[in-house]
Design a protein around this motif. Sequence first.
Motif, PDB file in Angstrom:
ATOM      1  N   SER A  69     -26.825  70.414 117.535  1.00 28.99           N
ATOM      2  CA  SER A  69     -26.195  70.242 118.846  1.00 28.99           C
ATOM      3  C   SER A  69     -27.095  70.771 119.965  1.00 28.99           C
ATOM      4  CB  SER A  69     -24.855  70.987 118.882  1.00 28.99           C
ATOM      5  OG  SER A  69     -24.063  70.607 117.791  1.00 28.99           O
ATOM      6  N   TYR A  82     -19.924  72.388 126.864  1.00 32.25           N
ATOM      7  CA  TYR A  82     -19.833  71.903 125.485  1.00 32.25           C
ATOM      8  C   TYR A  82     -18.943  72.819 124.622  1.00 32.25           C
ATOM      9  CZ  TYR A  82     -21.282  71.136 120.635  1.00 32.25           C
ATOM     10  OH  TYR A  82     -21.293  70.930 119.280  1.00 32.25           O
ATOM     11  N   GLU A  83     -19.197  74.109 124.679  1.00 30.50           N
ATOM     12  CA  GLU A  83     -18.435  75.019 123.813  1.00 30.50           C
ATOM     13  C   GLU A  83     -16.966  75.076 124.218  1.00 30.50           C
ATOM     14  OE1 GLU A  83     -20.348  78.856 123.339  1.00 30.50           O
ATOM     15  OE2 GLU A  83     -21.716  78.003 121.832  1.00 30.50           O
ATOM     16  N   ASN A  86     -15.126  71.810 123.233  1.00 31.06           N
ATOM     17  CA  ASN A  86     -14.955  71.651 121.787  1.00 31.06           C
ATOM     18  C   ASN A  86     -14.328  72.878 121.124  1.00 31.06           C
ATOM     19  OD1 ASN A  86     -16.350  68.940 121.050  1.00 31.06           O
ATOM     20  ND2 ASN A  86     -17.665  69.916 122.571  1.00 31.06           N
ATOM     21  N   GLU A  87     -13.759  73.739 121.951  1.00 31.64           N
ATOM     22  CA  GLU A  87     -13.065  74.943 121.462  1.00 31.64           C
ATOM     23  C   GLU A  87     -13.914  75.742 120.488  1.00 31.64           C
ATOM     24  OE1 GLU A  87      -9.151  73.816 120.170  1.00 31.64           O
ATOM     25  OE2 GLU A  87      -8.727  72.811 122.082  1.00 31.64           O
ATOM     26  N   LEU A  88     -15.137  76.026 120.910  1.00 30.68           N
ATOM     27  CA  LEU A  88     -16.063  76.768 120.059  1.00 30.68           C
ATOM     28  C   LEU A  88     -16.210  78.221 120.498  1.00 30.68           C
ATOM     29  CD1 LEU A  88     -18.812  73.973 119.784  1.00 30.68           C
ATOM     30  CD2 LEU A  88     -17.176  74.661 118.015  1.00 30.68           C
ATOM     31  N   SER A  96     -12.535  82.682 114.777  1.00 32.50           N
ATOM     32  CA  SER A  96     -13.390  81.794 113.994  1.00 32.50           C
ATOM     33  C   SER A  96     -14.755  81.517 114.637  1.00 32.50           C
ATOM     34  CB  SER A  96     -12.652  80.483 113.712  1.00 32.50           C
ATOM     35  OG  SER A  96     -12.014  80.040 114.878  1.00 32.50           O
ATOM     36  N   HIS A  97     -14.929  81.963 115.875  1.00 29.31           N
ATOM     37  CA  HIS A  97     -16.247  81.762 116.518  1.00 29.31           C
ATOM     38  C   HIS A  97     -16.793  83.077 117.074  1.00 29.31           C
ATOM     39  CE1 HIS A  97     -15.537  77.500 116.141  1.00 29.31           C
ATOM     40  NE2 HIS A  97     -14.360  77.652 116.725  1.00 29.31           N
ATOM     41  N   SER A 100     -20.317  82.789 119.330  1.00 25.71           N
ATOM     42  CA  SER A 100     -20.509  81.613 120.181  1.00 25.71           C
ATOM     43  C   SER A 100     -21.700  81.833 121.111  1.00 25.71           C
ATOM     44  CB  SER A 100     -19.248  81.362 121.012  1.00 25.71           C
ATOM     45  OG  SER A 100     -19.050  82.425 121.928  1.00 25.71           O
TER      46      SER A 100
END
Length: 211
Positions: A69, A82-83, A86-88, A96-97, A100
Motif C-alpha cells: 500500500s 487512507y488509514e 480504511n479503519e486502520l 487491532s492496529h 498504525s
Amino acid sequence: MADTFSLQRVLEAFRSSMSENKEVYIKYYIAGWQELVSFMNSLGNVFSFISKDVVNKIQILENFLSGESGSYYVTIQSMVKYELENELVDLTKRGSHPESGCRTLLRLHRALRWLELFLERLRTSTEDGKTSVMCSDAYNESLAQHHPWLIRKAVGVAFCALPGRDTFFDVMNAGDHTQVVALLGESLPLIAEVYQITEDLYAKNHLLELP
Ligand code: 1PW
C-alpha cells in the motif's frame, strides 16, 4: 561523508519534505530523523535507548512506504486519509492496529516539536549556555507531557550526559559557531512549518491523542 552527521543534511531533509502544495513527504521526513539518529548515536550509549525507539518508528513507516500500500504512504496527508478511510487506526485504545502509520508518526511529530524548541534555544544561547538545560527545558515544554514518569527520568539522565555547547556546535559539522547559528536561523522556520502543517492536519482529524 554520508557517515558523518551534518546539521545541514537534517535541515535539507525537512526542507525537501514539504511539497509545493504544502503536503509532507514521509520519505524525507524520516530521512531527517535518520540523520538525527546518527547524531544521537555519536553522543554515546546513554542515548541508545532513545535512538532505538526512533529507529523502530522509522522502520514501521518505511515498511508501510515500501509495502503493497506504499502509494498511500507518500505524504502524511495521503496516509491519514487512507488509514482513516480504511479503519486502520486505533482511535481510542490500542486494539487491532497498535502500530498504525498515524500513531507512529504522531510520536515523531511530538518529538519534532522538542527538536524545534531545543534548536531555537541553542540558536539564541550565549557562550555559557548549558546544552543539558536547553534540552531538558525544551523537553519539559513539549514531549515530556506525553511520557510516563520512568521515561522522563531516563531521558533526564541522558540529557545530563550531553556534551557542552562548543562540542555540540562542532559535532553539528556546519562550520564555525556563527555559521551554525545562521543555518539554524534559516532552517528553523521550515521545521516549524512542517510541524505546524502536521499539527493542523492531526487536529482537524482528531488524531492528536492517538493511543
Ligand atoms: C540531542 C539529541 C536527542 C534527540 C532526542 C529526540 C527524540 C526524543 C525521543 C524520546 C524517546 C524516549 C524513549 C521512548 C519513548 C517512547 O515510549 C515514546 N516515543 C517517543 C518518540 O516519544 C512513545 O512511543 P510509544 O511507547 O507510544 O510507542
